[in-house]
Design an enzyme around this catalytic site. Structure first.
Site, PDB file in Angstrom:
ATOM      1  N   SER A   5     -22.364 -12.140 -22.324  1.00 56.90           N
ATOM      2  CA  SER A   5     -21.269 -12.665 -21.520  1.00 56.90           C
ATOM      3  C   SER A   5     -20.364 -13.544 -22.391  1.00 56.90           C
ATOM      4  O   SER A   5     -19.833 -13.074 -23.392  1.00 56.90           O
ATOM      5  CB  SER A   5     -21.824 -13.407 -20.309  1.00 56.90           C
ATOM      6  OG  SER A   5     -20.812 -13.678 -19.367  1.00 56.90           O
ATOM      7  N   GLU A  56     -18.452  -4.339 -21.258  1.00 56.67           N
ATOM      8  CA  GLU A  56     -18.911  -4.636 -19.903  1.00 56.67           C
ATOM      9  C   GLU A  56     -18.125  -5.831 -19.400  1.00 56.67           C
ATOM     10  O   GLU A  56     -17.494  -6.555 -20.173  1.00 56.67           O
ATOM     11  CB  GLU A  56     -20.414  -4.908 -19.871  1.00 56.67           C
ATOM     12  CG  GLU A  56     -20.856  -6.187 -20.545  1.00 56.67           C
ATOM     13  CD  GLU A  56     -20.837  -7.396 -19.622  1.00 56.67           C
ATOM     14  OE1 GLU A  56     -21.230  -7.289 -18.450  1.00 56.67           O
ATOM     15  OE2 GLU A  56     -20.411  -8.482 -20.083  1.00 56.67           O
ATOM     16  N   HIS A  89     -24.138  -7.394 -16.637  1.00 59.41           N
ATOM     17  CA  HIS A  89     -24.469  -8.376 -15.608  1.00 59.41           C
ATOM     18  C   HIS A  89     -25.200  -7.773 -14.400  1.00 59.41           C
ATOM     19  O   HIS A  89     -25.213  -8.372 -13.321  1.00 59.41           O
ATOM     20  CB  HIS A  89     -23.185  -9.053 -15.122  1.00 59.41           C
ATOM     21  CG  HIS A  89     -22.593 -10.027 -16.091  1.00 59.41           C
ATOM     22  ND1 HIS A  89     -21.854  -9.634 -17.183  1.00 59.41           N
ATOM     23  CD2 HIS A  89     -22.619 -11.385 -16.123  1.00 59.41           C
ATOM     24  CE1 HIS A  89     -21.442 -10.702 -17.848  1.00 59.41           C
ATOM     25  NE2 HIS A  89     -21.889 -11.785 -17.220  1.00 59.41           N
TER      26      HIS A  89
END
Length: 334
Positions: free
Chosen positions: A133, A229, A304
């Site tokens: 992330s 992502e 995620h």
């Protein structure tokens, strides 16, 4: 939950040096009884119960967990000053008793550290470094400056409540000195464009990669397999980020594209950014990627979602987009 501090002398920040062209490094695998340091490069994690549960699990698996001196500070989106957070990461790399580094969580503000980090120190003390992330910016910058192979995987704040697949994938990646093989063999991706390619695996969260554009640390995708992502981003903004990478030549340059699940990437039901219809994010991504004509898949558990496989960034991999498979061909650790 107790906290063990790690100290380090101040370093000369100086001018950022680019070292990746000169060397490529790997950390040593984590062995039983090894020590894992937990810094907070981005935001603090407010769920003390989740952190305690994760520490309990790692200790039950036979590892020692220590928190860096400035870990989990503050109540805003940055867990302390950029300099303090950078010193913690340097301390974890420099301390001989630390065997691996597992970020406490993501969120925001990792990019603030880049002007403060001593990349030479990191290059001289290679260790397993894990996160995803917002940690995308650190993976990308560390690779560009040092050549270190790092691990794209879950962070401490997630591990206590993670499923067995996620936990065991992380432990396997941290403790193995052999190639990890096929990623999530029971969960193949959807083919966008068929074909088979090999290259080093790079990438991360798309919006964070875009935030590095125009900096000394922007991602190099040439002949690489690019992992992308995101989470919580409406389709119109996914389009914006993908189009930025496309306009910058980052998608044309790569050998193949692995699109992980884009979790919660749908219009907000109460306050959408755009008040008209938006496509499903998987359809949008297919429309943007397919014309490139390079092997591409969608949906591997590398983001995620409810499950996450840990994979090495910087290691050689093979993308069989026809079969929806990503295979790690090279060991990440020694």
């Amino acid at each position: 939950m107790g906290r063990t501090g790690i100290g380090i002398a101040e370093v000369n920040l100086g001018v950022v040096r680019s070292l990746a062209e000169a060397r490529r490094t790997k950390g040593r695998r984590l062995v039983s009884g090894g020590t894992i340091a937990v810094p907070s490069p981005a935001s603090p994690v407010f769920d003390d119960e989740a952190l305690a549960s994760a520490v309990d699990w790692l200790e039950a698996e036979g590892y020692r967990v220590v928190f860096t001196a400035n870990a989990n500070q503050g109540r805003s989106y940055a867990a302390g000053s950029p300099a303090a957070r950078a010193r913690d990461i340097e301390a974890a790399f420099a301390e001989p008793e630390i065997d691996a580094i597992l970020c406490i969580g993501g969120g925001h503000a990792s990019a603030q550290l880049l002007r403060h980090l001593d990349f030479e120190l990191i290059a001289d003390n290679p260790k397993p470094f894990v996160g995803f992330s917002d940690i995308t910016v650190l993976h990308t910058a560390i690779r560009r400056e040092t050549g270190l192979v790092t691990l794209w995987g879950p962070m401490l704040g997630q591990l206590g409540g993670a499923d067995r697949f996620t936990q065991q994938s992380l432990l396997r990646a941290l403790t193995s000195d052999r190639p990890l093989g096929v990623v999530a063999p029971d969960s193949p991706g959807e083919t966008i464009t068929p074909g088979v390619v090999e290259g080093e695996l790079v990438g991360g969260t798309t919006s964070l990669l875009c935030a590095l554009m125009g900096t000394p640390w922007e991602i190099d995708t040439r002949d690489k397999i690019l992992l992308l992502e995101d989470e919580g981003v409406e389709p119109c903004r996914v389009d914006r980020y993908m189009t930025q990478l496309l306009n910058a030549g980052k998608l044309d340059d790569c050998a193949g594209i692995v699109l992980a699940e884009h979790t919660d990437c749908a219009p907000h039901p109460d306050r959408p950014i755009f008040h008209g219809p938006q496509p499903l994010v998987r359809d949008l991504l297919r429309r943007l990627v397919k014309p490139l004509g390079i092997p591409a898949v969608y949906g591997l558990p590398l983001g995620h979602g409810t499950q996450m496989a840990t994979v090495p960034l910087g290691a050689r991999a093979r993308l069989d987009a026809t079969a929806g498979r990503l295979e790690v061909l090279e060991e990440a650790l020694v």
